[in-house]
Motif scaffolding. Structure first.
Motif, PDB file in Angstrom:
ATOM      1  N   ARG A 176       0.812  -1.226   0.000  1.00 39.28           N
ATOM      2  CA  ARG A 176       0.000   0.000   0.000  1.00 39.28           C
ATOM      3  C   ARG A 176       0.841   1.271   0.000  1.00 39.28           C
ATOM      4  N   GLY A 177       2.079   1.185   0.422  1.00 39.47           N
ATOM      5  CA  GLY A 177       2.906   2.385   0.472  1.00 39.47           C
ATOM      6  C   GLY A 177       3.532   2.726  -0.865  1.00 39.47           C
ATOM      7  N   HIS A 178       4.211   3.846  -0.908  1.00 34.26           N
ATOM      8  CA  HIS A 178       4.936   4.290  -2.101  1.00 34.26           C
ATOM      9  C   HIS A 178       6.106   3.346  -2.363  1.00 34.26           C
ATOM     10  N   PHE A 179       6.266   2.925  -3.610  1.00 42.21           N
ATOM     11  CA  PHE A 179       7.382   2.043  -3.931  1.00 42.21           C
ATOM     12  C   PHE A 179       8.650   2.868  -4.119  1.00 42.21           C
ATOM     13  N   ASP A 180       9.650   2.575  -3.305  1.00 39.07           N
ATOM     14  CA  ASP A 180      10.961   3.190  -3.463  1.00 39.07           C
ATOM     15  C   ASP A 180      12.003   2.195  -2.976  1.00 39.07           C
ATOM     16  N   ALA A 181      13.260   2.626  -2.974  1.00 41.11           N
ATOM     17  CA  ALA A 181      14.348   1.722  -2.608  1.00 41.11           C
ATOM     18  C   ALA A 181      14.197   1.209  -1.179  1.00 41.11           C
ATOM     19  N   ALA A 182      13.790   2.090  -0.258  1.00 40.11           N
ATOM     20  CA  ALA A 182      13.643   1.668   1.136  1.00 40.11           C
ATOM     21  C   ALA A 182      12.581   0.582   1.265  1.00 40.11           C
ATOM     22  N   ALA A 183      11.464   0.735   0.542  1.00 40.87           N
ATOM     23  CA  ALA A 183      10.405  -0.269   0.587  1.00 40.87           C
ATOM     24  C   ALA A 183      10.898  -1.589   0.005  1.00 40.87           C
ATOM     25  N   PHE A 184      11.662  -1.519  -1.078  1.00 35.99           N
ATOM     26  CA  PHE A 184      12.176  -2.741  -1.684  1.00 35.99           C
ATOM     27  C   PHE A 184      13.148  -3.456  -0.747  1.00 35.99           C
ATOM     28  N   VAL A 185      14.011  -2.706  -0.085  1.00 35.99           N
ATOM     29  CA  VAL A 185      14.970  -3.310   0.847  1.00 35.99           C
ATOM     30  C   VAL A 185      14.236  -4.058   1.947  1.00 35.99           C
ATOM     31  N   GLU A 186      13.184  -3.443   2.476  1.00 36.50           N
ATOM     32  CA  GLU A 186      12.425  -4.059   3.563  1.00 36.50           C
ATOM     33  C   GLU A 186      11.782  -5.372   3.121  1.00 36.50           C
ATOM     34  N   LEU A 217       9.111  -6.377 -12.323  1.00 32.15           N
ATOM     35  CA  LEU A 217       8.966  -4.944 -12.091  1.00 32.15           C
ATOM     36  C   LEU A 217       8.459  -4.264 -13.350  1.00 32.15           C
ATOM     37  N   VAL A 218       7.858  -3.105 -13.183  1.00 27.85           N
ATOM     38  CA  VAL A 218       7.605  -2.235 -14.331  1.00 27.85           C
ATOM     39  C   VAL A 218       8.803  -1.296 -14.446  1.00 27.85           C
ATOM     40  N   PRO A 219       9.025  -0.696 -15.615  1.00 32.21           N
ATOM     41  CA  PRO A 219      10.219   0.140 -15.813  1.00 32.21           C
ATOM     42  C   PRO A 219      10.387   1.249 -14.775  1.00 32.21           C
ATOM     43  N   THR A 220       9.286   1.847 -14.339  1.00 26.08           N
ATOM     44  CA  THR A 220       9.396   2.932 -13.354  1.00 26.08           C
ATOM     45  C   THR A 220      10.033   2.436 -12.069  1.00 26.08           C
ATOM     46  N   GLN A 221       9.640   1.250 -11.615  1.00 23.92           N
ATOM     47  CA  GLN A 221      10.210   0.690 -10.391  1.00 23.92           C
ATOM     48  C   GLN A 221      11.702   0.416 -10.558  1.00 23.92           C
ATOM     49  N   LEU A 222      12.065  -0.203 -11.688  1.00 32.13           N
ATOM     50  CA  LEU A 222      13.479  -0.480 -11.934  1.00 32.13           C
ATOM     51  C   LEU A 222      14.288   0.807 -12.006  1.00 32.13           C
TER      52      LEU A 222
END
Length: 460
Positions: free
Chosen positions: A153-163, A183-188
Motif C-alpha cells: 500500500r505504500g509508495h514504492f521506493d528503494a527503502a520499501a524494496f529493501v524491507e 517490475l515495471v520500468p518505473t520501479q526499476l
C-alpha cells in the motif's frame, strides 16, 4: 475469501471466483493468490474483468479459466479470456528457458517469486501463478511465495524494496530455490538511478535475484545498461493480456512462440503477429457477447498477398498453433529472429502529410548525451493542428535542478544535433511532475495527448 458468481452450462460447472477489490494490502494480495491457486489447481475460474461476469459463456469460451482486463492502452479496457492450458504454457515456456540458459537449472527453471505488481492485470497475476506452478511442479506444500505476503500500500521506493527483498531472499535460500521478481520500468528506474544509501542497498539485493523481469512498457536503454552494469539480472519482456503475459524475453520468442510481421514496408516494419499456445480464447464483451477480430486462423502460406512475413524463415505456425493474434504494434524482426517493437500503429503522428513514430523521438531524447541528467522521462504525442493536421509535442519530467523554463529549448536543441529530421522535433515541450500512467505502469498516451492539448490552449 472470494464470492462465487453463478455459472452457466458452457463453463463445465466450475465456479467463478471474484475476490474483493484489490487494495494493495497483504490480505488482499492473499485473497487473489488463493483464487489464482484454485485456478491453477483446476478447481475454479477467476473473473477480474472490467464488468460483471455473464451468466453463461458464449460458444468457444468453455475453457476460460481466467478473465482479465487489457491495460486500456488502446481505449476502453476489454475482458480477455484465457484457458488454464494457455496460462500453463506461458509459465512452462518461461521455466524451459530459465532451465536451459542457466538462470535456474537446478529447479527446472522454476523459482521463488516476490510479488510487487498488482494482481489485477496479467503481469501481476502471472507472478502469483508462476509461484503456484513452482509448487505444483516441484511438489511443494504450497506456492513459492513470501510468508507473510507483502503489504504494497505504500509508495514504492528503494527503502520499501529493501524491507521486502531481504526476507524473501532468505526464504528462497531456505527453500533451495532461486529468487525471482517482476517490475515495471518505473520501479526499476527508481532503484537503478537513485543516489541514496537505500538505493545502493536495493541494488545490492536486486542483483542477488536470479531473474528480474521488466515489462509493461519500453524500458530506457540507459536504465537497462546501468542495471546490467550493476550486475542486476534484468530480463526484458514483451507481451500482453492476449498472450498470457510476456511471450518474448530479451527480444527472443519463448519456446513455442512464433513471430511474424503483416504487410511489411520497405524497411521490413509491419504489424506484429504472434502465434503461440499461450494465446487467449478471445475477448468477452458486456452482456455475454464476444469480439475476436484480432484473433484469426493462421494462413497456411506466408507467401500469399496481404499475409505474414515470418521471422528468420520460419513458417508462421511452425509450433503447431492454429491461431494467431494481430497486435497493434509496429515491429521489425531481424535476420536472427530478434524482435524490435517500434511503437503502436495507432500512435503514429501525421504532421503535414509526414508520419512520425513518437517512440523514435522518445528514444532520441533518452539517448541524447546533452539531455543526460536533465530529462528523466518523456512521451511524444500528436496534438490537433488546423494547418498541419497534427503537431508533434512532448511531455517531459525533469531531474532535480533542471530549470523548467529552459526545458523546451534544451530538448529541441539536443534533437537538432541528432539524426531526427526537423519535422519530428517537438514544436513545444511541456514540463510535468509525472507522466500520466495506466494501472500497470504504461504511459497513458491518450491522457498525455489531452494534457498537451490543454497546456497548449492555456498557453502553458
Amino acid at each position: 475469501m472470494a464470492a462465487p458468481v453463478p455459472d452457466g452450462p458452457t463453463t463445465a460447472s466450475l465456479p467463478w471466483l471474484v475476490p474483493p477489490a484489490y487494495d494493495a494490502s497483504a490480505a488482499s494480495l492473499a485473497a487473489h493468490s488463493e483464487a489464482i491457486g484454485e485456478v491453477m489447481a483446476g478447481r475454479a475460474r477467476l473473473w477480474l474483468g472490467p464488468f460483471p461476469a455473464p451468466a453463461t459463456l458464449p460458444a468457444g469460451f468453455g475453457e476460460a479459466a481466467l478473465v482479465v482486463p487489457t491495460s486500456g492502452s488502446t481505449g476502453t479496457a476489454k475482458a480477455v479470456a484465457l484457458s488454464l492450458a494457455a496460462l500453463r504454457a506461458s509459465q512452462d515456456a518461461t521455466a524451459q528457458l530459465f532451465a536451459a540458459d542457466g538462470t535456474a537449472p537446478d529447479s527446472h527453471g522454476h523459482g521463488f517469486w516476490l510479488p510487487l505488481l498488482p494482481p489485477t492485470h496479467i503481469a501481476g497475476v502471472q507472478v502469483l501463478a508462476r509461484a503456484h506452478r513452482t509448487g505444483q511442479v516441484l511438489g511443494l506444500p504450497g506456492p513459492a511465495l513470501p510468508d507473510p505476503l507483502p503489504d504494497l500500500r505504500g509508495h514504492f521506493d528503494a527503502a520499501a524494496f529493501v524491507e521486502l527483498a531481504g526476507p524473501v531472499l532468505e526464504q528462497a535460500e531456505r527453500a533451495g530455490l532461486p529468487a525471482m521478481t517482476s517490475l515495471v520500468p518505473t520501479q526499476l528506474t527508481r532503484i537503478v538511478t537513485g543516489a541514496t544509501g537505500d538505493d545502493a542497498r536495493a541494488r545490492g539485493l536486486l542483483k542477488r535475484f536470479a531473474a528480474v523481469l521488466v515489462g509493461g512498457a519500453a524500458t530506457s536503454t540507459d536504465v537497462l545498461a546501468r542495471a546490467r552494469g550493476q550486475r542486476i539480472p534484468v530480463r526484458t519482456t514483451y507481451g500482453s493480456s492476449e498472450t498470457a503475459g510476456g511471450c518474448v524475453y530479451d527480444r527472443r520468442p519463448l519456446p513455442g512462440v512464433s513471430l511474424s510481421v503483416r504487410d511489411p514496408d520497405e524497411a521490413g516494419a509491419g504489424r506484429l503477429r504472434i502465434s503461440s499456445p499461450t494465446l487467449a480464447l478471445g475477448y468477452l464483451t458486456e452482456g455475454g457477447g464476444t469480439d475476436g477480430g484480432v484473433f484469426a486462423a493462421v494462413s497456411p502460406s506466408a507467401a500469399e498477398p496481404g499475409t505474414d512475413v515470418p521471422a528468420a524463415g520460419a513458417s508462421v505456425a511452425d509450433d503447431g498453433a492454429d491461431r494467431a493474434f494481430l497486435t497493434s504494434d509496429l515491429a521489425e524482426i531481424g535476420d536472427d529472429g530478434a524482435l524490435t517493437v517500434l511503437g503502436r500503429a495507432d500512435d503514429v503522428i501525421n504532421t503535414g502529410g509526414r508520419k512520425v513514430l513518437p517512440q523514435d523521438v522518445e528514444r532520441a531524447i533518452d539517448r541524447s548525451l546533452m539531455l543526460r541528467g536533465l530529462v528523466r522521462t518523456s512521451v511524444v504525442v500528436g496534438v490537433p493542428d488546423p494547418e498541419w493536421g497534427q503537431r508533434v509535442e512532448a511531455l517531459v519530467t525533469l531531474e532535480e535542478g533542471t530549470d523548467p523554463a529552459e526545458a523546451s529549448a534544451l530538448v529541441r536543441s539536443a534533437l537538432r544535433t541528432t539524426e531526427v529530421p526537423a519535422h519530428m522535433i517537438p514544436k513545444r515541450v511541456h514540463v510535468v511532475e509525472e507522466l500520466p500512467l495506466l494501472g500497470i505502469g504504461k504511459v497513458d498516451r491518450a491522457a498525455a495527448r489531452r494534457l498537451a492539448g490543454a497546456r497548449r490552449l492555456a498557453g502553458g
